[in-house]
Design a protein around this motif. Sequence first.
Motif, PDB file in Angstrom:
ATOM      1  N   TYR A  36      16.534  -6.008  -2.837  1.00  0.00           N
ATOM      2  CA  TYR A  36      16.155  -4.633  -3.183  1.00  0.00           C
ATOM      3  C   TYR A  36      16.747  -3.573  -2.242  1.00  0.00           C
ATOM      4  O   TYR A  36      17.216  -2.533  -2.682  1.00  0.00           O
ATOM      5  N   PRO A  57       8.044  -1.323   7.590  1.00  0.00           N
ATOM      6  CA  PRO A  57       8.692  -2.584   7.189  1.00  0.00           C
ATOM      7  C   PRO A  57       9.849  -2.378   6.220  1.00  0.00           C
ATOM      8  O   PRO A  57      10.858  -3.075   6.299  1.00  0.00           O
ATOM      9  N   GLU A  58       9.694  -1.393   5.309  1.00  0.00           N
ATOM     10  CA  GLU A  58      10.749  -1.211   4.314  1.00  0.00           C
ATOM     11  C   GLU A  58      12.056  -0.723   4.934  1.00  0.00           C
ATOM     12  O   GLU A  58      13.122  -0.931   4.368  1.00  0.00           O
ATOM     13  N   ARG A  70       6.610  -4.536   0.250  1.00  0.00           N
ATOM     14  CA  ARG A  70       7.029  -3.773   1.441  1.00  0.00           C
ATOM     15  C   ARG A  70       8.021  -4.585   2.277  1.00  0.00           C
ATOM     16  O   ARG A  70       8.992  -4.049   2.784  1.00  0.00           O
ATOM     17  N   VAL A  76      10.601  -2.296  -0.393  1.00  0.00           N
ATOM     18  CA  VAL A  76      10.118  -1.371  -1.423  1.00  0.00           C
ATOM     19  C   VAL A  76       9.144  -0.376  -0.778  1.00  0.00           C
ATOM     20  O   VAL A  76       8.197  -0.788  -0.106  1.00  0.00           O
ATOM     21  N   ASN A  77       9.394   0.905  -1.002  1.00  0.00           N
ATOM     22  CA  ASN A  77       8.496   1.938  -0.497  1.00  0.00           C
ATOM     23  C   ASN A  77       7.387   2.148  -1.536  1.00  0.00           C
ATOM     24  O   ASN A  77       7.616   2.748  -2.592  1.00  0.00           O
ATOM     25  N   ILE A  78       6.205   1.632  -1.247  1.00  0.00           N
ATOM     26  CA  ILE A  78       5.132   1.601  -2.241  1.00  0.00           C
ATOM     27  C   ILE A  78       4.681   3.009  -2.631  1.00  0.00           C
ATOM     28  O   ILE A  78       4.428   3.285  -3.811  1.00  0.00           O
TER      29      ILE A  78
END
Lengths: 245, 291
Positions: A109, A77-78, B180, B184-186
């Motif tokens: 972001y 998803p990112e 996500r 944002v890449n967690i």
Amino acid sequence: MVGKNNSILDMVDVHARYESVPVLRGVSLYIKQGEMVVLVGRHGSGKTAILKAICGLLPVVKGEVLFDGLSIQGLPPEKIVGLGIAYVDEMKLLFPAMSVIDNLILGTYHRHRRERRDHIEQDIETVCQLFPVLAERKKQYAGTLSGGEQQMLAIGRALMSRPKLLLLDCPTLGLAPKLAKKVVQALSELRDHGIAILLIAQKLQQVVDVADRGYVMERGEIIREDSPQELLYVGEHSRFVSPKT
Amino acid sequence: MDFPNALQIFISGANLGAIYTALGLGFFVIYSVTRLVNLAQGEFVMLGGMLTVSFYKMGIPLVPSITLAVIISGLAGAGLYRFIIYPARGYSRLTQLLLTVGFVFAIQGVALLIWGWDFRSLPAFFNTPCIQLWGATIFGQTPWVIGATLVMVIGLFFFFGRTIQGKALRACANEPLGARTMGVNIDRMALYSFIMAAGLGAVVGAMITPLTMTSYSMGWSLTIKGVLAAFVGGINRAEGVILGGVALGMMEAAAAGMVPGGYHNVIAPGILIVVLLLRPHGILAIPGRVE
């Protein structure tokens, strides 16, 4: 780049499953730029699964998802949000312990630092013009907003990513009729600005005048494609739309 | 109690409070992103202290020694996440907690092999002399400890409150799926949190070595103090960790000054038990956001 039918999104024979349970069985659909397409169907028919398969939250096991001519199935998803697809979940997925303004900022972001810096004020202004209540609540925690305000914030946050395609899961769920009308009006304006919108409608009547096309889903398959007016007429006389929708 | 004694207790309390706050902030950073209490946090403090001493004894000036210690500890933090926590990301919190305990023993063993049993020390930074103030004594290192903690606190508030990366780190803890869908890449954020916490721990280690000395086994007791500070104040809020750290330090100093024998060591765990019974999430925690 666009796909066949001048479409921005193409799903071709898409199959997906939640663990071992199949939820999409050979779904094919398309959306053109600046088009609003509505998904209707009974609860559990696979509407949400379509949105999740597009935005990478549900793995596609077979078939192809093309966005702007690029194959995107398998991307996380990112990465997908960076291509221009924004997803607004039914649960909104806001950051409740963060302010309205921080939620909006996080919508940017994935954008490049410079682009973000140059356009963020303008984009916040645009979102606040679309949903004036957010301007009044800028410093308030997102978790303290009313249901309608949270919905507006979720859509506003998605818009901060400057999407080409907006995926909305029941954007009017739980809203008072007046507020729901306002949200639908805002979506109509976005569509007029060239953003493609694929949305799940809890009540087809709410979007019948603004949506361009609709798909009916049943048991993970698309069983009909038609104009919203036709779907509404047929829906009132058939079983594919539950009493709620 | 006369004024010089009261002042001495206050100064000692401020010093301890700064140390515990700095320790607690390491827990806060990782918990904020991953909801994991990293019981290896004290080992980064030990690493920071031991490495700074080693580099300094090799003739490297103090500031580069601390910098190198912070970088190496940061890499150790990255290693802890990448090779131990990340592969276990789908496991229960308890399993992950036990894995951090495993890392504690592993890193202690390595430290014992490298540095042996001996305690090591450093002079006060830049040979800062002791200061006499109205009958109380301030050790030369104390202003450095308090100053470094203030810089860390301000830096963290700025980072989490004003930068998009800081907001993204907070977002991961707030609503991971939402983060996500914002791009944002967690996993990367969790990695950053471990590196940041390890770096903070290393700074604390370097700062306290001139006061407390350092050895391979010092980490665990510091972990306990950091956990106390974080949980008493509320681990999910920086303000809570600061309050917890300062309160713990002040109470410990007051108890040491007023309670005879070694009984003051009972004070801190006693406070933890009472506070957790009355406020299970800590004094300033945001309810419902502590697991």
